[in-house]
Motif scaffolding. Structure first.
Motif, PDB file in Angstrom:
ATOM      1  N   VAL A 112       2.170   7.111   2.828  1.00 41.95           N
ATOM      2  CA  VAL A 112       2.695   5.955   3.551  1.00 41.95           C
ATOM      3  C   VAL A 112       3.935   5.476   2.799  1.00 41.95           C
ATOM      4  CG1 VAL A 112       2.218   3.570   4.250  1.00 41.95           C
ATOM      5  CG2 VAL A 112       0.429   5.318   4.449  1.00 41.95           C
ATOM      6  N   GLY A 113       5.015   5.217   3.518  1.00 39.90           N
ATOM      7  CA  GLY A 113       6.269   4.817   2.893  1.00 39.90           C
ATOM      8  C   GLY A 113       6.284   3.365   2.445  1.00 39.90           C
ATOM      9  N   ASP A 114       7.484   2.807   2.373  1.00 37.61           N
ATOM     10  CA  ASP A 114       7.694   1.444   1.882  1.00 37.61           C
ATOM     11  C   ASP A 114       7.839   0.456   3.037  1.00 37.61           C
ATOM     12  OD1 ASP A 114       7.860   2.637  -0.648  1.00 37.61           O
ATOM     13  OD2 ASP A 114      10.055   2.712  -0.608  1.00 37.61           O
ATOM     14  N   ASP A 115       7.533  -0.819   2.748  1.00 39.52           N
ATOM     15  CA  ASP A 115       7.878  -1.944   3.615  1.00 39.52           C
ATOM     16  C   ASP A 115       7.226  -1.877   4.987  1.00 39.52           C
ATOM     17  OD1 ASP A 115       9.811  -3.291   1.783  1.00 39.52           O
ATOM     18  OD2 ASP A 115      10.889  -1.404   2.017  1.00 39.52           O
ATOM     19  N   GLY A 116       6.045  -1.310   5.064  1.00 37.16           N
ATOM     20  CA  GLY A 116       5.334  -1.243   6.338  1.00 37.16           C
ATOM     21  C   GLY A 116       4.458  -2.460   6.566  1.00 37.16           C
ATOM     22  N   LEU A 117       4.108  -2.658   7.828  1.00 39.86           N
ATOM     23  CA  LEU A 117       3.144  -3.692   8.225  1.00 39.86           C
ATOM     24  C   LEU A 117       2.040  -3.005   9.009  1.00 39.86           C
ATOM     25  CD1 LEU A 117       2.046  -6.532   8.659  1.00 39.86           C
ATOM     26  CD2 LEU A 117       3.672  -6.793  10.569  1.00 39.86           C
ATOM     27  N   PHE A 118       0.836  -3.066   8.480  1.00 40.15           N
ATOM     28  CA  PHE A 118      -0.323  -2.435   9.091  1.00 40.15           C
ATOM     29  C   PHE A 118      -1.287  -3.550   9.479  1.00 40.15           C
ATOM     30  CE2 PHE A 118       1.821   0.440   6.308  1.00 40.15           C
ATOM     31  CZ  PHE A 118       1.896   1.609   7.049  1.00 40.15           C
ATOM     32  N   MET A 119      -1.285  -3.882  10.762  1.00 40.75           N
ATOM     33  CA  MET A 119      -2.018  -5.055  11.225  1.00 40.75           C
ATOM     34  C   MET A 119      -3.516  -4.776  11.293  1.00 40.75           C
ATOM     35  SD  MET A 119       0.459  -6.677  14.134  1.00 40.75           S
ATOM     36  CE  MET A 119       2.236  -6.856  13.868  1.00 40.75           C
ATOM     37  N   ALA A 120      -4.272  -5.812  11.542  1.00 44.53           N
ATOM     38  CA  ALA A 120      -5.723  -5.768  11.414  1.00 44.53           C
ATOM     39  C   ALA A 120      -6.342  -4.635  12.230  1.00 44.53           C
ATOM     40  CB  ALA A 120      -6.326  -7.101  11.850  1.00 44.53           C
ATOM     41  N   GLY A 121      -7.221  -3.897  11.580  1.00 43.02           N
ATOM     42  CA  GLY A 121      -8.037  -2.905  12.252  1.00 43.02           C
ATOM     43  C   GLY A 121      -7.377  -1.576  12.524  1.00 43.02           C
ATOM     44  N   CYS A 122      -6.153  -1.343  12.073  1.00 40.77           N
ATOM     45  CA  CYS A 122      -5.503  -0.060  12.381  1.00 40.77           C
ATOM     46  C   CYS A 122      -5.943   1.013  11.377  1.00 40.77           C
ATOM     47  CB  CYS A 122      -3.992  -0.193  12.445  1.00 40.77           C
ATOM     48  SG  CYS A 122      -3.205  -0.564  10.890  1.00 40.77           S
ATOM     49  N   HIS A 123      -5.708   2.277  11.763  1.00 41.35           N
ATOM     50  CA  HIS A 123      -6.217   3.409  10.982  1.00 41.35           C
ATOM     51  C   HIS A 123      -5.132   4.454  10.785  1.00 41.35           C
ATOM     52  CE1 HIS A 123      -8.884   6.496   9.473  1.00 41.35           C
ATOM     53  NE2 HIS A 123      -8.593   7.303  10.481  1.00 41.35           N
TER      54      HIS A 123
END
Length: 267
Positions: A112-123
């Motif tokens: 996984v790279g930089d500066d990401g947003l992984f919101m609730a419940g994602c896979h």
């Protein structure tokens, strides 16, 4: 145990021997850190976070409660081989997010790279390669071996089929199933994933020059209505264009892939 004296670890947290905890790391209540985890400076695990396997979390990443990072792949072919999960810098990982390590047959690495947003419940599944500045909206899921380019947005409740590539700057609408590759800067929506146009809003927000946007519009029309197979149309674009953005699409379409492509007007 390599734990920096400048790390803050709640007394209720479990940090197994062998884990590497750097300066400015904060480990909140009831977290469980496995023996092969590496937390770089400034990482914060808020509470009830589980970090398993050979997992590396980059600087200043914030992980919200009940995320599980580095769990074994959801793949029946996985036989316990040593594989990794590497997460970049400054990511925001929200509640109940899961990210698996890789598999021996898939390269052994989920990245996984930089500066990401992984919101609730994602896979993020095994062997995925995820770029920088990616947003996965609530309860979206990447199946194994997906390649997600920089600045991609995957809408809520959407799923991406295994081995699919999504090119840089593309956007996937909510409640969409993506079963084929998506060109860079593409706009995909509808339940079975239809390539409906370009991510013009994203291009404008990133300050892309108007001449490049015009070139992309013309390229999309040629891909939609030109003669010959989809790859042949793309190759002709490469011979005619002076836009680096269009060349990016050409390189993507003519590159190696294990899937077909979403093409204009085709679900």
């Amino acid at each position: 145990m390599a734990i920096s004296p400048l790390a803050q670890i709640h007394p209720s947290a479990i940090v197994e021997e062998g884990a590497q905890i750097a300066d400015r790391v904060k480990v909140g209540p009831f977290c469980h850190i496995g023996p092969e985890a590496v937390l770089h400076p400034g990482v914060e695990l808020m509470s009830h976070v589980v970090v398993q396997g050979i997992t590396e979390i980059g600087e200043d990443t914030l992980v919200h409660p009940f995320a599980v990072l580095g769990g074994i792949p959801q793949d029946l072919k996985f036989k316990g081989e040593k594989t990794r999960l590497v997460i970049g810098k400054r990511n925001r990982i929200r509640e109940h997010v899961t990210m698996s390590t890789g598999t021996g047959g898939g390269g052994g690495l989920t990245q996984v790279g930089d500066d990401g947003l992984f919101m609730a419940g994602c896979h993020v599944a095994h062997d995925c390669i995820v770029g920088n500045n990616v947003i996965l909206v609530n309860n979206s899921a990447l199946a194994g071996h997906c390649h997600i380019g920089d600045e991609v947005i995957v809408g809520g409740l959407s799923g991406v089929h295994q081995w699919v590539r999504i090119g840089r700057g593309a956007i996937i609408g909510a409640v969409t199933m993506v079963t084929a590759d998506v060109i860079p800067h593409g706009l995909v929506q509808a339940p079975r994933g239809k390539l409906d146009g370009l991510n013009l809003v994203g291009l404008k927000r990133r300050g892309v020059d108007r001449s490049d946007i015009t070139a992309l519009r013309a390229a999309f029309q040629m891909l939609a209505q030109g003669e010959g197979a989809f790859q042949d149309r793309a190759r002709r674009l490469g011979d005619e264009t002076t836009s680096d953005y269009v060349r990016e699409i050409v390189a993507f379409v003519t590159g190696e892939t294990d899937r077909s492509f979403l093409t204009p007007g085709k679900a």
